[in-house]
Design an enzyme around this catalytic site. Structure first.
Site, short mmCIF file in Angstrom:
data_model
loop_
_atom_site.label_atom_id
_atom_site.label_comp_id
_atom_site.label_asym_id
_atom_site.label_seq_id
_atom_site.Cartn_x
_atom_site.Cartn_y
_atom_site.Cartn_z
N ASP A 1 -11.35 62.06 62.97
CA ASP A 1 -11.39 60.93 63.91
C ASP A 1 -10.03 60.28 64.11
O ASP A 1 -9.76 59.18 63.64
CB ASP A 1 -12.40 59.89 63.43
N GLU B 1 -19.31 65.45 54.10
CA GLU B 1 -18.56 65.12 52.87
C GLU B 1 -19.46 64.86 51.64
O GLU B 1 -18.93 65.02 50.53
CB GLU B 1 -17.67 63.89 53.12
N ASP C 1 -20.65 68.64 60.92
CA ASP C 1 -19.91 67.38 60.81
C ASP C 1 -20.55 66.52 59.72
O ASP C 1 -21.64 66.81 59.21
CB ASP C 1 -19.97 66.67 62.17
#
Length: 937
Positions: free
Chosen positions: A576, A456, A453
């Site tokens: 999300d 990015e 997670d």
């Protein structure tokens, strides 16, 4: 895990970012797509190369300094790399430029320049068209432009010539600004260019912004570049009733804005090269097959991963996790995988266990218990490594020099552990170190997969930061996502402050905002400016290698950030989402887009991830599980501050979950076969309707229904308070899989379907053979139950055929293939001809299925015409007589949900069932019978 943007309202975030933007040096709006820059280039030479390609040189016509100086001489390389794939590569003729690394995404290297730019060549090309098997490349010399045409019908697929139009200008190629455009017909339907939340649906919408640059932005932000970068689009056109699809990939990892006006498309890129790939199609499935043959076939997924998953950030200790598993069992809701978000970690540090809340001896005992019944356990892992001299993972990272650098030191950022450094996955030493850390953690906790997670990469701070002295960071009493490092903006380099500003985060913030500084440096001097959008992709590859090396088992990895080729290694979830109806609806489009991107194992957090502005309602959770049960990846997940939303929290949701997931677990052999076909050909598991019905234009923009495979159509309720759904049924016969007596015969029209709270409408198309099993509470149990084959013919057809397939294997093995002794593939066939029904199979590598003891117990055939008289049945050439006491053949009349025209409603269509069978899946079989039949004509 929760991102910063999940907590900030869009309005407050907007004003905050504008202030940051202004402070960082006057970031302004993007130039209009119609702004013309320069006069383009002229082609000064072209010749054939030994590898079968063509090499040319382009010279700038008139220099200008808008967004920096032009590169004066370019190299053009064209090659028909495959029958259905054309490559057009344009770069600096004299200096090597950044490209997506060939070791990350393996592909052919362009031919090398001969370091000469004479206008004439010994072997110069005199024609202006270079034809391949399916595609034709043509060019204009001055100003240089090129077009790609379909050979079969001359259709222009891409044309970079402005033709004197005001829509766009000539090609631009500068160090930090590249621009190129294509003309488009107005009737072209475009799909792709992700990742973003598209409120208008799956079809690209003219003048919506499409920015490709990976950011930690939640999907609640509409029309904004999100976690992934996929610079590819599919173009579907209907010419005289005949559909033609093709795709265009611009393989470039630099940030870019793409402007789609409806009749043109313009790329504005801040670096790299033009590396175009054109895929000829002509069907949507063929396009994805051709695309994934280049970027990598989707990873094979373990069987259990197709079961249901449960997670929440906020399972504070092991006893909570144990209770969740037990409560699913009590509620009789299937569950295969239990997850931990960051709760299991010691102060959010990767590869650690909280010794108080997740003591290792008790965790190991729990895992022994769930593993013994086939359940699995997965935990989260973020790339940021906590800066802590007593932390072994950090110590080994420093010793191996694995971190991204800025001004010679590891780049300092802040994520959940506080101050962190980011591993550089472009560095081979980092890949080895990462694999060793995963091995060490697996020895500590025998996890069954990893969830990567925040890759990015997400950062709670911006700029150049230092650890503050005299205060705790992060403050344990305050929100963990507030930056507490001492930071200052970095604007002194042209990488941090480029001449052209893409629409980063949807607000044109600096490139380094809430991520790694653009001037940070990777292995071999690679700039973050160039490699930013590859971060999650490179981490995915390193993680895949590590898990594959542990026990030789098939890895399962879930990644938030993705790039071209990520599907070869990981699954994806949409991030999300909010617990609101709009996000439920938007999730379908995102799931379908990732199928186009070659990432078929994808889903959204069921019931929504975070409860803003409201908590997930009981009705919403009912409807979301009815959709989510048919996502390829089905997981319920909620954030730390959201209330508990496991499916057993509401009695009504228990019923909906039992119904929808009960069907999913019966369909597991079908889903697993789709997983196999995705791995072999890239075919998406969840698909837009136009994949199966490309000639039917009414479904080109449809985003509220979807197909699972080519035949199973899901038409869910997506609005509050609705108990009916208006669904489009392409032409043909459709059968309700929850009640197979229910039939719809459509000429291509909408039908209003009843959809009370616990009902989801899922229909099976004609000409299909669907393999099913009996289901169960866990996939390990469900996959050992007897099989049923559902055969669907067009209702009342006197002559028809149906096909299906079934793939079975030992899903622990890393490869998904035939010929290894641990797999079986079955092709299924059926015909009806004047009442004579025949069903048979062709088995490849049958031993595995025979050893497992799998049998076909029941066959159901839908859409037959004739009388209900009990016909004579033959199996494998022998009549089934009275002695075969267990085998029964029966028929029921099917019901129509509408009146049929031309007297069709007066005809009886029958469902015929053959039960009590004991046919080994691993052996060829054949059965037949003749209906009591008369031709009413």
């Amino acid at each position: 895990m929760l991102s910063l943007n999940s907590f900030l309202s869009l309005s407050s975030l907007y004003f905050f970012l504008v202030l940051v933007s202004c402070f960082a040096g006057g970031y302004s709006s993007s130039s209009s797509v119609r702004t013309k820059i320069g006069k383009g280039y002229r082609l000064i030479s072209i010749e054939k190369t030994p590898d079968g390609g063509f090499l040319g040189h382009l010279q700038v016509k008139q220099k200008n300094k808008i967004y920096g100086p032009d590169i004066p001489l370019l190299q053009l390389y064209i090659k028909h790399e495959a029958q259905d794939r054309l490559r057009v590569h344009i770069t600096d003729a004299k200096k090597q430029r950044w490209e997506v690394p060939y070791n990350l995404l393996p592909r052919e290297q362009p031919a090398a320049s001969k370091q000469t730019t004479r206008r004439t060549r010994k072997h110069s090309i005199t024609v202006s068209e270079l034809a391949g098997s399916e595609l034709i490349f043509s060019y204009t010399t001055d100003p240089f432009s090129f077009a790609v045409k379909r050979k079969s019908n001359g259709q222009t697929l891409f044309n970079s010539s402005s033709g004197g139009s005001d829509s766009f200008g000539e090609m631009v190629f500068k160090d930090q600004y590249l621009e190129i455009s294509t003309q488009l017909p107005k009737d072209a339907s475009l799909y792709g260019l992700g990742e973003n939340t598209q409120p208008h649906g799956i079809k690209l919408y003219p003048n919506d912004p499409y920015t490709l640059y990976t950011t930690d932005k939640s999907p609640a932000n509409l029309n904004t570049g999100l976690y992934g970068s996929h610079p590819v689009y599919m173009d579907l056109r209907n010419v005289g009733g005949e559909p033609f699809a093709h795709a265009v990939l611009l393989l470039n990892s630099n940030g870019m804005d793409v402007f789609y006006t409806g009749n043109s498309l313009t790329y504005k890129i801040i670096g790299g090269v033009f590396d175009f790939y054109f895929f000829a199609g002509p069907t949507p499935l063929a396009v994805v097959d051709q695309y994934t043959s280049l970027i990598g076939r989707p990873a094979p997924m373990p069987y259990w991963s197709l079961g249901f998953h449960q997670c929440k950030w906020g399972y504070h200790n092991l006893s909570v996790v144990e209770d969740v598993v037990e409560n699913y069992k009590k509620a009789k809701i299937p569950l295969d995988v239990i997850w931990n978000d960051a709760d299991h970690m010691d102060y959010h540090k990767d590869f650690t266990l909280n010794p108080i809340n997740f003591p290792r001896p008790k965790l190991l005992a729990f895992l022994d218990k769930i593993h013994s019944i086939g359940m699995k356990y997965i935990v989260i892992n973020d790339p940021g490594i906590g800066v802590n001299s007593s932390y072994g993972v950090y110590q080994r990272a420093i010793a191996n020099d694995v971190f991204i650098k800025h001004e010679g030191e590891p780049y300092l950022a802040q994520v959940w552990p506080g101050a962190v450094n980011f591993p550089d996955f472009l560095n081979p030493k980092t890949v080895a170190w990462w694999g060793d850390e995963i091995r060490r953690f697996h020895e500590l906790v025998p996890i069954d997969g990893l969830w990567i997670d925040m890759n990015e990469a997400a950062n709670f701070c911006s700029g150049k930061c230092t650890i503050p002295k005299g205060k705790q960071c992060p403050n344990v009493t305050g929100p963990g996502w507030i930056c507490c490092l001492d930071c200052k903006n970095i604007t002194k380099t042209r990488w941090d402050d480029p001449p052209y500003n893409i629409n980063a985060s949807g607000l044109q913030v600096p490139l380094g905002f809430k991520t790694i500084a653009s001037s940070a440096v990777h292995y071999n001097g690679v700039l973050e400016y160039d490699a930013h959008s590859l971060y999650g992709f490179s981490q995915s590859i390193a993680t895949y290698k590590a898990l594959l090396g542990l026990e030789g088992k098939r890895p399962f990895i879930l990644s938030r950030s993705t790039y071209v080729g990520s599907g070869k290694y990981v699954a994806h979830w949409t991030g999300d989402t909010k617990a609101i109806w709009e996000d439920l609806k938007y999730s379908i489009t995102t799931v379908l887009n990732f199928g186009l991107f070659g990432v078929p194992m994808v889903g959204a957090d069921i019931c929504g991830f975070f409860s803003a502005p409201t908590d997930p309602t009981e009705e919403l959770c009912n409807r979301w599980i009815e959709v989510g049960a048919f996502y390829p990846f089905a997981r319920n997940h909620a954030d730390y501050f959201s209330p508990r939303q496991e499916l057993y929290q509401w009695k009504s949701v228990i019923k909906s979950a039992q119904n929808a997931l009960g069907m999913r677990y019966k369909l597991l052999p079908y889903l697993y076969t789709l997983n196999y076909l995705a791995h072999k050909s890239g075919a998406p598991i969840a698909r837009p309707l136009f994949f199966a019905f490309p000639a039917y234009k009414e479904c080109y923009g449809l985003s509220t229904q979807f197909l699972v495979g080519n035949s199973l159509m899901v038409s869910p309720v997506l609005e509050q308070g609705k108990t009916k759904v208006k669904a489009l049924f392409p032409p043909g016969s459709w059968y309700n899989v929850f009640d197979m007596k229910q039939t719809i015969v459509s000429k291509g029209q909408y039908f209003t379907l009843d959809a009370p709270l616990h009902v989801v409408n899922v229909y099976l198309y004609q000409n299909t053979i669907l393999p099913m099993q009996q289901g169960g509470m866990i996939s390990k149990e469900a996959r050992m139950t007897p099989f049923t084959l559902i055969v669907t013919f067009p209702a009342g057809a006197s002559e028809a055929q149906a096909k299906g397939n079934l793939y079975l294997d030992n899903d622990e093995l890393p490869e998904m293939k035939l010929g290894n002794g641990f797999s079986t593939y079955v092709e299924l066939y059926a015909t009806v001809n004047k009442g004579s029904v025949k069903i048979w199979s062709k088995v490849e590598e049958g031993k595995f299925a025979l050893d497992k003891g799998w049998i076909i117990e029941k066959v159901t055939v839908l859409g037959l015409s004739g009388s209900g008289d009990t016909p004579a049945l033959e199996i494998n050439g022998s009549p089934v007589g009275p002695a075969a006491l267990n085998i029964e053949l029966s028929s029921l009349e099917q019901k129509h949900l509408q009146d049929l025209e031309d007297g069709q409603s007066k005809k009886k269509f029958l469902m015929v069932e053959v039960t009590g069978l004991d046919l080994p899946v691993g052996k060829n079989f054949a059965m037949s019978w003749k209906m009591g039949y008369k031709d009413d004509a």
